[in-house]
Design a protein around this motif. Structure first.
Motif, PDB file in Angstrom:
ATOM      1  N   THR A 214      -0.059  -3.452  -4.280  1.00 31.71           N
ATOM      2  CA  THR A 214       0.382  -3.672  -5.384  1.00 31.71           C
ATOM      3  C   THR A 214       1.477  -3.276  -6.009  1.00 31.71           C
ATOM      4  OG1 THR A 214      -1.187  -4.407  -5.534  1.00 31.71           O
ATOM      5  CG2 THR A 214       0.303  -5.003  -7.428  1.00 31.71           C
ATOM      6  N   TYR A 215       3.045  -3.962  -6.532  1.00 34.46           N
ATOM      7  CA  TYR A 215       3.652  -3.177  -7.185  1.00 34.46           C
ATOM      8  C   TYR A 215       3.769  -3.622  -8.397  1.00 34.46           C
ATOM      9  CZ  TYR A 215       8.124  -0.460  -7.525  1.00 34.46           C
ATOM     10  OH  TYR A 215       9.304   0.181  -7.902  1.00 34.46           O
TER      11      TYR A 215
ATOM     12  N   ARG B  18       9.416   4.724   3.747  1.00 38.64           N
ATOM     13  CA  ARG B  18       7.973   5.327   4.100  1.00 38.64           C
ATOM     14  C   ARG B  18       7.315   4.438   4.049  1.00 38.64           C
ATOM     15  NH1 ARG B  18       7.050  10.750   2.089  1.00 38.64           N
ATOM     16  NH2 ARG B  18       9.255  10.669   1.410  1.00 38.64           N
ATOM     17  N   ILE B  19       6.134   4.921   5.392  1.00 37.03           N
ATOM     18  CA  ILE B  19       4.376   4.274   5.098  1.00 37.03           C
ATOM     19  C   ILE B  19       4.497   4.166   4.283  1.00 37.03           C
ATOM     20  CG2 ILE B  19       2.741   3.943   7.135  1.00 37.03           C
ATOM     21  CD1 ILE B  19       5.206   3.215   8.031  1.00 37.03           C
ATOM     22  N   ILE B  20       3.607   3.277   3.306  1.00 37.46           N
ATOM     23  CA  ILE B  20       2.563   2.806   1.966  1.00 37.46           C
ATOM     24  C   ILE B  20       1.467   2.316   2.248  1.00 37.46           C
ATOM     25  CG2 ILE B  20       2.833   2.015  -0.511  1.00 37.46           C
ATOM     26  CD1 ILE B  20       4.564   4.194   0.263  1.00 37.46           C
ATOM     27  N   GLY B  21       1.227   1.151   3.372  1.00 38.16           N
ATOM     28  CA  GLY B  21       0.067   0.649   3.134  1.00 38.16           C
ATOM     29  C   GLY B  21      -0.336   0.595   4.613  1.00 38.16           C
TER      30      GLY B  21
ATOM     31  N   PRO C  95      14.815  -4.090 -15.128  1.00 33.62           N
ATOM     32  CA  PRO C  95      13.831  -4.558 -15.263  1.00 33.62           C
ATOM     33  C   PRO C  95      12.898  -4.848 -13.714  1.00 33.62           C
ATOM     34  CG  PRO C  95      15.391  -6.804 -15.441  1.00 33.62           C
ATOM     35  CD  PRO C  95      15.874  -5.067 -15.786  1.00 33.62           C
ATOM     36  N   ASP C  96      11.241  -5.072 -13.482  1.00 35.27           N
ATOM     37  CA  ASP C  96      10.962  -5.186 -12.398  1.00 35.27           C
ATOM     38  C   ASP C  96      10.970  -6.699 -11.960  1.00 35.27           C
ATOM     39  OD1 ASP C  96       9.732  -3.355 -11.690  1.00 35.27           O
ATOM     40  OD2 ASP C  96       8.111  -3.028 -12.143  1.00 35.27           O
ATOM     41  N   VAL C  97      10.664  -7.265 -10.989  1.00 38.79           N
ATOM     42  CA  VAL C  97      10.264  -8.124 -10.633  1.00 38.79           C
ATOM     43  C   VAL C  97       8.789  -9.208 -11.249  1.00 38.79           C
ATOM     44  CG1 VAL C  97      11.997  -9.196  -9.012  1.00 38.79           C
ATOM     45  CG2 VAL C  97       9.528  -7.881  -7.918  1.00 38.79           C
ATOM     46  N   GLU C  98       8.128  -9.803 -10.814  1.00 35.26           N
ATOM     47  CA  GLU C  98       7.036 -10.081 -11.194  1.00 35.26           C
ATOM     48  C   GLU C  98       5.804  -9.585 -10.655  1.00 35.26           C
ATOM     49  OE1 GLU C  98       7.719 -12.550  -7.513  1.00 35.26           O
ATOM     50  OE2 GLU C  98       8.758 -12.380  -9.289  1.00 35.26           O
ATOM     51  N   THR C  99       4.972  -9.038 -10.813  1.00 37.42           N
ATOM     52  CA  THR C  99       4.083  -8.192 -10.173  1.00 37.42           C
ATOM     53  C   THR C  99       2.801  -8.964  -8.621  1.00 37.42           C
ATOM     54  OG1 THR C  99       2.705  -6.776 -11.978  1.00 37.42           O
ATOM     55  CG2 THR C  99       1.340  -7.114 -10.271  1.00 37.42           C
ATOM     56  N   ARG C 100       3.916  -8.133  -7.358  1.00 38.75           N
ATOM     57  CA  ARG C 100       3.174  -8.340  -6.031  1.00 38.75           C
ATOM     58  C   ARG C 100       2.405  -7.764  -5.355  1.00 38.75           C
ATOM     59  NH1 ARG C 100       8.663  -9.807  -2.996  1.00 38.75           N
ATOM     60  NH2 ARG C 100       6.585 -10.579  -1.780  1.00 38.75           N
TER      61      ARG C 100
ATOM     62  N   GLY D 122      -6.115  -1.110  -5.055  1.00 38.85           N
ATOM     63  CA  GLY D 122      -6.927  -1.127  -6.374  1.00 38.85           C
ATOM     64  C   GLY D 122      -6.961   0.042  -7.363  1.00 38.85           C
ATOM     65  N   GLU D 123      -6.294   0.980  -6.298  1.00 47.27           N
ATOM     66  CA  GLU D 123      -5.955   2.411  -7.314  1.00 47.27           C
ATOM     67  C   GLU D 123      -4.400   2.806  -7.266  1.00 47.27           C
ATOM     68  OE1 GLU D 123      -8.239   4.314  -8.443  1.00 47.27           O
ATOM     69  OE2 GLU D 123      -9.980   2.803  -7.900  1.00 47.27           O
ATOM     70  N   PRO D 124      -4.425   3.088  -8.884  1.00 45.26           N
ATOM     71  CA  PRO D 124      -3.173   3.398  -8.966  1.00 45.26           C
ATOM     72  C   PRO D 124      -2.430   4.835  -7.890  1.00 45.26           C
ATOM     73  CG  PRO D 124      -4.021   4.262 -10.772  1.00 45.26           C
ATOM     74  CD  PRO D 124      -5.128   2.787  -9.783  1.00 45.26           C
ATOM     75  N   VAL D 125      -0.882   5.372  -7.730  1.00 44.89           N
ATOM     76  CA  VAL D 125      -1.101   6.459  -7.118  1.00 44.89           C
ATOM     77  C   VAL D 125      -0.376   6.816  -8.323  1.00 44.89           C
ATOM     78  CG1 VAL D 125       1.296   7.170  -5.764  1.00 44.89           C
ATOM     79  CG2 VAL D 125      -0.311   4.776  -5.195  1.00 44.89           C
TER      80      VAL D 125
END
Length: 260
Positions: free
Chosen positions: A138-139, A128-131, A194-199, A148-151
């Protein structure tokens, strides 16, 4: 070994075209005597040219079928789905080399797109095209942030799946409705993983950031980077068949479903 079917089809079309031209030349010179075996062979091979030309044009510029081999797009697409891809949605491209020679449209955020895998362009991938170019993605904590806006995500309970597409034993994946683009779509996440670090990624011009809807079981832009415009194949539009013999082979309920 991955065969480039577009290249093979193009070569066969050119070869039969040569035989078709030769057969037309011999037809004009043919006298009343019986046909020679070589002339008959040329005629038979040349007769395939119109058929191959129609297949080549249809497959290259209109629609092409693909089969889903993995579960990275669950719950939108399942293992065993056969889909139709709109080849002109992102512009007309040469059948060999994938060069775009006519611009018609560009990917939109939320599109499910087929593209050539950047690591090995002989392989087709679907995500899926995200960006879009220029976006900052950011994930964090299994949630997307675009510029900067949450989905927004809405929980829709557990995801179980069926047949080949059942979740692995001992897991409790969750189905969520993600509001990305004009139409919301479902994703699957595994809350206990668990998630990996924020990227954060900034999408370069002429590139796209893509993710699988099965967010914790997808090899996508988080692992291998962006998809360039020249690797795009088309936009997935419909499911025309689903084949899973672990649950009766044909799933008539999925046939004709629109991909969103």
């Amino acid at each position: 070994m991955n065969l480039d079917f577009a290249l093979i089809l193009t070569v066969l079309t050119l070869v039969t075209f040569v035989f078709w031209v030769i057969e037309r030349f011999w037809r004009k010179r043919r006298q009343a005597e019986a046909e020679k075996p070589v002339e008959k062979t040329v005629e038979v091979v040349g007769s395939l040219f119109p058929i191959l030309l129609i297949v080549l044009l249809f497959r290259s510029f209109l629609f092409e079928p693909f089969k889903i081999p993995s579960g990275s797009m669950i719950p939108t697409l399942w293992i065993g789905d056969f889909i139709v891809v709109n080849k002109y949605a992102y512009g007309l491209r040469l059948p060999v080399g994938n060069h775009r020679f006519m611009e018609i449209g560009d990917p939109e955020r939320g599109d499910v797109a087929v593209f050539r895998y950047p690591v090995d362009p002989r392989i087709n991938y679907i995500k899926r095209i995200i960006g879009l170019p220029g976006d900052t993605v950011t994930y964090r904590n299994k949630v997307l942030f675009i510029n900067g806006e949450p989905v927004t995500q809405d929980s829709e309970g557990r995801w179980v799946g069926e047949g080949l597409n059942r979740n692995p034993p001992g897991t409790r994946p969750e189905k969520r409705l993600e509001h990305l683009g004009e139409e919301p779509h479902n994703i699957v996440i595994y809350p206990d993983r668990p998630d990996v670090e924020t990227r954060t990624w900034t999408v370069p011009e002429g590139q796209y950031f893509v993710l699988g809807d099965n967010r914790d079981q997808s090899l996508d832009s988080r692992a291998w980077g962006f998809v360039s415009e020249d690797l795009l194949v088309g936009r997935a539009v419909r499911i025309w068949m689903h084949w899973d013999c672990s649950r009766g082979c044909v799933d008539w309920g999925r046939i004709g479903d629109r991909i969103q």
